[in-house]
Design a protein around this motif. Structure first.
Motif, mmCIF file in Angstrom:
data_model
loop_
_atom_site.group_PDB
_atom_site.id
_atom_site.type_symbol
_atom_site.label_atom_id
_atom_site.label_comp_id
_atom_site.label_asym_id
_atom_site.label_seq_id
_atom_site.Cartn_x
_atom_site.Cartn_y
_atom_site.Cartn_z
ATOM 1 N N SER A 119 -11.524 3.697 4.534
ATOM 2 C CA SER A 119 -12.719 2.886 4.738
ATOM 3 C C SER A 119 -12.373 1.557 5.416
ATOM 4 C CB SER A 119 -13.391 2.630 3.390
ATOM 5 O OG SER A 119 -14.485 1.773 3.540
ATOM 6 N N ARG A 122 -11.717 2.139 9.077
ATOM 7 C CA ARG A 122 -12.994 2.317 9.795
ATOM 8 C C ARG A 122 -13.674 0.976 10.025
ATOM 9 N NH1 ARG A 122 -13.565 7.051 6.780
ATOM 10 N NH2 ARG A 122 -14.667 5.955 5.127
ATOM 11 N N LYS A 123 -13.734 0.153 8.974
ATOM 12 C CA LYS A 123 -14.403 -1.150 9.082
ATOM 13 C C LYS A 123 -13.704 -2.065 10.077
ATOM 14 C CE LYS A 123 -16.557 -1.268 4.559
ATOM 15 N NZ LYS A 123 -16.556 -1.871 3.229
ATOM 16 N N THR A 125 -12.000 -1.036 12.689
ATOM 17 C CA THR A 125 -12.088 -0.437 14.020
ATOM 18 C C THR A 125 -13.474 -0.647 14.642
ATOM 19 O OG1 THR A 125 -10.477 1.228 13.365
ATOM 20 C CG2 THR A 125 -11.782 1.713 15.307
ATOM 21 N N GLN A 126 -14.527 -0.556 13.833
ATOM 22 C CA GLN A 126 -15.896 -0.621 14.348
ATOM 23 C C GLN A 126 -16.211 -1.893 15.145
ATOM 24 O OE1 GLN A 126 -17.828 1.944 14.474
ATOM 25 N NE2 GLN A 126 -16.415 3.173 13.266
ATOM 26 N N LEU A 129 -14.629 -1.657 18.619
ATOM 27 C CA LEU A 129 -15.326 -0.714 19.494
ATOM 28 C C LEU A 129 -16.645 -1.297 19.992
ATOM 29 C CD1 LEU A 129 -14.718 2.624 17.554
ATOM 30 C CD2 LEU A 129 -13.675 1.908 19.706
ATOM 31 N N ALA A 130 -17.382 -1.971 19.100
ATOM 32 C CA ALA A 130 -18.654 -2.584 19.494
ATOM 33 C C ALA A 130 -18.428 -3.677 20.540
ATOM 34 C CB ALA A 130 -19.358 -3.159 18.267
#
Length: 189
Positions: A119, A122-123, A125-126, A129-130
């Motif tokens: 988790s 993911r947090k 990486t997001q 990417l944005a």
């Protein structure tokens, strides 16, 4: 008859199995599977053989936790699959035994930590990417052909004597890439 089966893994550069072997024998293991491979290797034939031999009521015994799993999530998945088969798990060095309540709690904590780690990744990486999308960057590979090259290829292929293989060679791509970009129907053989 419930049996205790041992598994030992060492890296190829560290072949000293004597201590581990003796410890597993003292722990009552009737069979011990030994394997030497690097931690990155996906292939573990001796472990697979060992797991096939285990039956409900048996216990898999390792000297250390990292003998069984390449990562925390890999370890948790393996122990959970053992649990589903009714097979116990014991790590001698860490003194974890899943046949008891305390050992099961430890494995569940490990599972929670592995999920927490996924988790977190993911947090983290997001936002990156944005931000890249906001700057006009799309994820994935850079396109093999640009718009100008696609137009040139379409023009070349409008000639019925031009072969797709020749065009692909000229542009340094595969025939499949040509088919993908210009919508040429793949010939059936």
């Amino acid at each position: 008859m419930n049996q205790r089966i041992g598994y030992i893994r060492v890296s190829p550069d560290n072949q000293h199995l004597d201590l581990q072997r003796e410890t597993l024998k003292k722990a009552g293991c009737r069979a011990i599977y030994e394997e030497a491979f690097s931690g990155n290797s996906r292939e573990r034939p001796k472990l697979e053989q060992c797991l096939r031999e285990l039956r409900a009521g048996d216990s898999l015994v390792v000297w250390r936790l990292d003998d069984l799993g390449r990562s925390l999530s890999d370890l948790v998945m393996t122990v959970e699959s053992l649990e589903q088969l009714g097979v116990g798990f014991e790590s001698i060095t860490e003194q974890i035994e899943t046949t008891g309540a305390a050992g099961k709690v430890v494995i569940h904590v490990f599972a929670a930590l592995a999920e927490f780690r996924r988790s977190l990744i993911r947090k983290q990486t997001q936002p990156g990417l944005a931000a890249a999308r906001a700057r006009g960057r799309a994820g994935g590979r850079k396109p093999k052909l640009d718009d100008q090259q696609v137009r040139e290829i379409e023009e070349l292929l409008s000639n019925p004597d031009m072969r797709v293989a020749d065009v692909a060679r000229r542009y340094g791509v595969s025939r499949t890439t040509i088919y993908k970009y210009v919508g040429v129907v793949v010939p059936q053989h």
